[in-house]
Scaffold this motif. Structure first.
Motif, PDB file in Angstrom:
ATOM      1  N   MET A   1       0.857  -1.196   0.000  1.00 30.85           N
ATOM      2  CA  MET A   1       0.000   0.000   0.000  1.00 30.85           C
ATOM      3  C   MET A   1       0.888   1.239   0.000  1.00 30.85           C
ATOM      4  SD  MET A   1      -3.337  -0.914   0.294  1.00 30.85           S
ATOM      5  CE  MET A   1      -4.020   0.573   0.932  1.00 30.85           C
ATOM      6  N   THR A   2       0.763   2.100  -1.015  1.00 26.07           N
ATOM      7  CA  THR A   2       1.560   3.316  -1.101  1.00 26.07           C
ATOM      8  C   THR A   2       0.822   4.504  -0.513  1.00 26.07           C
ATOM      9  OG1 THR A   2       0.660   3.826  -3.274  1.00 26.07           O
ATOM     10  CG2 THR A   2       2.656   2.482  -3.207  1.00 26.07           C
ATOM     11  N   GLY A   3      -0.477   4.346  -0.275  1.00 24.47           N
ATOM     12  CA  GLY A   3      -1.257   5.445   0.238  1.00 24.47           C
ATOM     13  C   GLY A   3      -1.766   6.373  -0.836  1.00 24.47           C
ATOM     14  N   ARG A   4      -1.338   6.136  -2.071  1.00 22.40           N
ATOM     15  CA  ARG A   4      -1.791   6.980  -3.168  1.00 22.40           C
ATOM     16  C   ARG A   4      -3.164   6.524  -3.659  1.00 22.40           C
ATOM     17  NH1 ARG A   4       3.674   7.183  -6.958  1.00 22.40           N
ATOM     18  NH2 ARG A   4       5.035   8.197  -5.419  1.00 22.40           N
ATOM     19  N   PRO A   5      -4.065   7.464  -3.868  1.00 22.02           N
ATOM     20  CA  PRO A   5      -5.387   7.079  -4.380  1.00 22.02           C
ATOM     21  C   PRO A   5      -5.282   6.614  -5.833  1.00 22.02           C
ATOM     22  CG  PRO A   5      -5.169   9.470  -4.337  1.00 22.02           C
ATOM     23  CD  PRO A   5      -3.956   8.913  -3.633  1.00 22.02           C
ATOM     24  N   ALA A   6      -6.162   5.710  -6.214  1.00 24.66           N
ATOM     25  CA  ALA A   6      -6.190   5.250  -7.602  1.00 24.66           C
ATOM     26  C   ALA A   6      -6.625   6.399  -8.505  1.00 24.66           C
ATOM     27  CB  ALA A   6      -7.154   4.076  -7.737  1.00 24.66           C
ATOM     28  N   PRO A   7      -6.121   6.439  -9.745  1.00 22.85           N
ATOM     29  CA  PRO A   7      -6.538   7.497 -10.675  1.00 22.85           C
ATOM     30  C   PRO A   7      -8.049   7.527 -10.840  1.00 22.85           C
ATOM     31  CG  PRO A   7      -4.657   6.286 -11.551  1.00 22.85           C
ATOM     32  CD  PRO A   7      -5.123   5.531 -10.340  1.00 22.85           C
ATOM     33  N   ALA A   8      -8.588   8.720 -10.917  1.00 23.43           N
ATOM     34  CA  ALA A   8     -10.038   8.898 -10.990  1.00 23.43           C
ATOM     35  C   ALA A   8     -10.593   8.384 -12.309  1.00 23.43           C
ATOM     36  CB  ALA A   8     -10.397  10.368 -10.820  1.00 23.43           C
ATOM     37  N   ALA A   9     -11.796   7.854 -12.249  1.00 25.16           N
ATOM     38  CA  ALA A   9     -12.481   7.440 -13.476  1.00 25.16           C
ATOM     39  C   ALA A   9     -12.896   8.660 -14.279  1.00 25.16           C
ATOM     40  CB  ALA A   9     -13.703   6.586 -13.133  1.00 25.16           C
ATOM     41  N   LEU A  90      -4.606  -4.023 -17.114  1.00 27.23           N
ATOM     42  CA  LEU A  90      -3.188  -4.073 -17.474  1.00 27.23           C
ATOM     43  C   LEU A  90      -2.521  -2.709 -17.279  1.00 27.23           C
ATOM     44  CD1 LEU A  90      -3.267  -6.294 -20.690  1.00 27.23           C
ATOM     45  CD2 LEU A  90      -2.399  -6.914 -18.430  1.00 27.23           C
ATOM     46  N   LEU A  91      -3.289  -1.660 -17.481  1.00 23.74           N
ATOM     47  CA  LEU A  91      -2.776  -0.300 -17.274  1.00 23.74           C
ATOM     48  C   LEU A  91      -2.906   0.147 -15.823  1.00 23.74           C
ATOM     49  CD1 LEU A  91      -4.235   1.431 -20.467  1.00 23.74           C
ATOM     50  CD2 LEU A  91      -1.839   0.807 -20.041  1.00 23.74           C
ATOM     51  N   ARG A  92      -3.383  -0.750 -14.957  1.00 26.57           N
ATOM     52  CA  ARG A  92      -3.549  -0.471 -13.541  1.00 26.57           C
ATOM     53  C   ARG A  92      -4.519   0.682 -13.307  1.00 26.57           C
ATOM     54  NH1 ARG A  92       2.648  -1.130 -11.167  1.00 26.57           N
ATOM     55  NH2 ARG A  92       2.965  -3.277 -11.934  1.00 26.57           N
ATOM     56  N   ARG A  93      -5.647   0.604 -13.990  1.00 31.84           N
ATOM     57  CA  ARG A  93      -6.706   1.587 -13.813  1.00 31.84           C
ATOM     58  C   ARG A  93      -7.996   0.866 -13.419  1.00 31.84           C
ATOM     59  NH1 ARG A  93      -5.355   6.830 -15.511  1.00 31.84           N
ATOM     60  NH2 ARG A  93      -3.082   6.862 -15.494  1.00 31.84           N
ATOM     61  N   PRO A  94      -8.070   0.433 -12.148  1.00 31.38           N
ATOM     62  CA  PRO A  94      -9.245  -0.332 -11.711  1.00 31.38           C
ATOM     63  C   PRO A  94     -10.543   0.462 -11.785  1.00 31.38           C
ATOM     64  CG  PRO A  94      -7.890   0.295  -9.830  1.00 31.38           C
ATOM     65  CD  PRO A  94      -7.091   0.607 -11.054  1.00 31.38           C
ATOM     66  N   ARG A  95     -10.478   1.751 -11.512  1.00 28.13           N
ATOM     67  CA  ARG A  95     -11.711   2.544 -11.581  1.00 28.13           C
ATOM     68  C   ARG A  95     -12.227   2.623 -13.017  1.00 28.13           C
ATOM     69  NH1 ARG A  95     -11.408   7.687  -7.395  1.00 28.13           N
ATOM     70  NH2 ARG A  95     -10.408   6.583  -5.647  1.00 28.13           N
ATOM     71  N   ALA A  96     -11.316   2.729 -13.960  1.00 27.49           N
ATOM     72  CA  ALA A  96     -11.728   2.750 -15.363  1.00 27.49           C
ATOM     73  C   ALA A  96     -12.378   1.425 -15.745  1.00 27.49           C
ATOM     74  CB  ALA A  96     -10.526   3.037 -16.263  1.00 27.49           C
ATOM     75  N   ALA A  97     -11.829   0.320 -15.222  1.00 25.68           N
ATOM     76  CA  ALA A  97     -12.406  -0.991 -15.507  1.00 25.68           C
ATOM     77  C   ALA A  97     -13.822  -1.095 -14.948  1.00 25.68           C
ATOM     78  CB  ALA A  97     -11.525  -2.093 -14.919  1.00 25.68           C
ATOM     79  N   VAL A  98     -14.017  -0.593 -13.730  1.00 25.76           N
ATOM     80  CA  VAL A  98     -15.353  -0.609 -13.123  1.00 25.76           C
ATOM     81  C   VAL A  98     -16.300   0.271 -13.930  1.00 25.76           C
ATOM     82  CG1 VAL A  98     -16.697   0.022 -11.084  1.00 25.76           C
ATOM     83  CG2 VAL A  98     -14.480  -1.105 -10.820  1.00 25.76           C
ATOM     84  N   LEU A  99     -15.799   1.402 -14.395  1.00 24.80           N
ATOM     85  CA  LEU A  99     -16.638   2.301 -15.184  1.00 24.80           C
ATOM     86  C   LEU A  99     -17.096   1.655 -16.483  1.00 24.80           C
ATOM     87  CD1 LEU A  99     -17.920   5.036 -15.785  1.00 24.80           C
ATOM     88  CD2 LEU A  99     -15.719   5.776 -16.718  1.00 24.80           C
ATOM     89  N   VAL A 100     -16.214   0.903 -17.120  1.00 31.57           N
ATOM     90  CA  VAL A 100     -16.586   0.235 -18.367  1.00 31.57           C
ATOM     91  C   VAL A 100     -17.771  -0.693 -18.139  1.00 31.57           C
ATOM     92  CG1 VAL A 100     -15.835  -1.441 -20.096  1.00 31.57           C
ATOM     93  CG2 VAL A 100     -14.312   0.421 -19.428  1.00 31.57           C
ATOM     94  N   VAL A 101     -17.680  -1.503 -17.101  1.00 29.06           N
ATOM     95  CA  VAL A 101     -18.742  -2.473 -16.822  1.00 29.06           C
ATOM     96  C   VAL A 101     -20.012  -1.771 -16.345  1.00 29.06           C
ATOM     97  CG1 VAL A 101     -19.413  -4.467 -15.437  1.00 29.06           C
ATOM     98  CG2 VAL A 101     -17.069  -4.279 -16.293  1.00 29.06           C
ATOM     99  N   ALA A 102     -19.849  -0.929 -15.319  1.00 29.22           N
ATOM    100  CA  ALA A 102     -21.023  -0.256 -14.757  1.00 29.22           C
ATOM    101  C   ALA A 102     -21.642   0.717 -15.756  1.00 29.22           C
ATOM    102  CB  ALA A 102     -20.634   0.480 -13.471  1.00 29.22           C
ATOM    103  N   THR A 139     -21.493   4.474 -27.664  1.00 27.04           N
ATOM    104  CA  THR A 139     -21.134   5.779 -27.128  1.00 27.04           C
ATOM    105  C   THR A 139     -20.543   5.655 -25.737  1.00 27.04           C
ATOM    106  OG1 THR A 139     -22.918   6.814 -28.397  1.00 27.04           O
ATOM    107  CG2 THR A 139     -22.030   8.057 -26.546  1.00 27.04           C
ATOM    108  N   ALA A 140     -21.165   4.841 -24.900  1.00 28.38           N
ATOM    109  CA  ALA A 140     -20.697   4.668 -23.524  1.00 28.38           C
ATOM    110  C   ALA A 140     -19.303   4.062 -23.482  1.00 28.38           C
ATOM    111  CB  ALA A 140     -21.676   3.784 -22.755  1.00 28.38           C
ATOM    112  N   LEU A 141     -19.066   3.052 -24.293  1.00 28.40           N
ATOM    113  CA  LEU A 141     -17.757   2.388 -24.283  1.00 28.40           C
ATOM    114  C   LEU A 141     -16.674   3.347 -24.764  1.00 28.40           C
ATOM    115  CD1 LEU A 141     -16.475  -0.348 -23.632  1.00 28.40           C
ATOM    116  CD2 LEU A 141     -16.710  -0.940 -26.055  1.00 28.40           C
ATOM    117  N   ALA A 142     -16.935   4.067 -25.843  1.00 28.00           N
ATOM    118  CA  ALA A 142     -15.960   5.028 -26.349  1.00 28.00           C
ATOM    119  C   ALA A 142     -15.714   6.134 -25.331  1.00 28.00           C
ATOM    120  CB  ALA A 142     -16.452   5.622 -27.672  1.00 28.00           C
ATOM    121  N   PHE A 143     -16.753   6.554 -24.640  1.00 33.73           N
ATOM    122  CA  PHE A 143     -16.651   7.585 -23.612  1.00 33.73           C
ATOM    123  C   PHE A 143     -15.686   7.140 -22.516  1.00 33.73           C
ATOM    124  CE2 PHE A 143     -17.806  10.234 -20.099  1.00 33.73           C
ATOM    125  CZ  PHE A 143     -18.390  11.373 -20.622  1.00 33.73           C
ATOM    126  N   ALA A 144     -15.844   5.905 -22.042  1.00 30.44           N
ATOM    127  CA  ALA A 144     -14.995   5.387 -20.970  1.00 30.44           C
ATOM    128  C   ALA A 144     -13.540   5.286 -21.414  1.00 30.44           C
ATOM    129  CB  ALA A 144     -15.507   4.021 -20.521  1.00 30.44           C
TER     130      ALA A 144
END
Length: 232
Positions: A1-9, A90-102, A139-144
């Motif tokens: 844990m580095t304490g750094r927040p994950a990049p924002a979606a 793979l790019l270590r962007r978990p919030r982006a991954a959640v955004l794609v699905v949600a 549109t949603a997928l391209a947006f994410a």
């Protein structure tokens, strides 16, 4: 844990403009839905663009339209979502991954709900058409993906917003063309689908960030409590 927040979606510089765009897009969706509620024929705007009830393309362009349409169907859409989520992880962007699905799920779900509420049909037999779910999904997928690209490239407010809108426009226009060309939707259905994606995605990205930030804050508090107990 580095304490750094994950990049924002949803990158902070883009929140204001994309939020305003989402509100305007939602207004367009409602207005068109009210205008064509219960209709079963193309409107004046639809006829001005093309006669939507007849196939308007022939091979080889018809094959292109069918290929695009496939990626809006459940199997094709699932393939795109899995590939995009894999890239995000793979790019270590978990919030982006959640955004794609949600985001994709909520956008398609919203389009499906609106179809039942508006009740516009095409070709009879209860084929609900407004808004276009295929166009909304594309549109949603391209947006994410564009949000992720804007953040990784470090784009500012203007450049980042332009990239997101350009990606959403290209994807929505391509899928929308396929839907109209194949006679599956009226042009105004496509516009409604595009606006549905633009309305849902910023709100979903904001929610993803909000929930992730709260979870991160709880983890920080638990870590701090554990350290205090160790010192006693």
């Amino acid at each position: 844990m580095t304490g750094r927040p994950a990049p924002a979606a949803l990158p902070p510089p883009l929140r204001g403009r994309l939020g305003l765009a989402a509100a305007l897009a939602a207004l367009v969706v409602v207005v068109i839905g009210v205008l064509y509620s219960g209709h079963s024929r193309p409107g004046r705007a639809d006829r001005w663009v093309i006669q939507p009830t007849a196939d308007s393309v022939r091979p080889p362009w018809r094959y292109v339209a069918l290929a695009l349409d496939f990626f809006g169907e459940p199997v094709g859409a699932a393939m795109l979502v899995v590939a995009t989520v894999t890239g995000c992880l793979l790019l270590r962007r978990p919030r982006a991954a959640v955004l794609v699905v949600a985001g994709a799920g909520l956008t398609v779900g919203t389009a499906t709900l609106l179809k039942s509420l508006v009740g516009r049909t095409i070709h009879g037999d209860g084929n609900l058409s407004y808004p276009s779910g295929h166009t909304a999904f594309a549109t949603a997928l391209a947006f994410a993906v564009a949000l992720l690209a804007a953040d990784r490239l470090g784009l500012g407010r203007t450049a980042g917003t332009s990239l997101v809108f350009a990606a959403a426009l290209v994807a929505g226009a391509a899928m929308g063309w396929a839907q109209v060309a194949l006679g599956a939707h009226y042009p105004t259905d496509v516009l409604g689908g595009w606006c549905t994606g633009l309305a849902v995605m910023p709100a979903t990205a904001w929610l993803v960030d909000r929930m992730a930030d709260r979870r991160a804050d709880r983890m920080v508090d638990r870590t701090a409590d554990a350290r205090r107990r160790e010192r006693r």
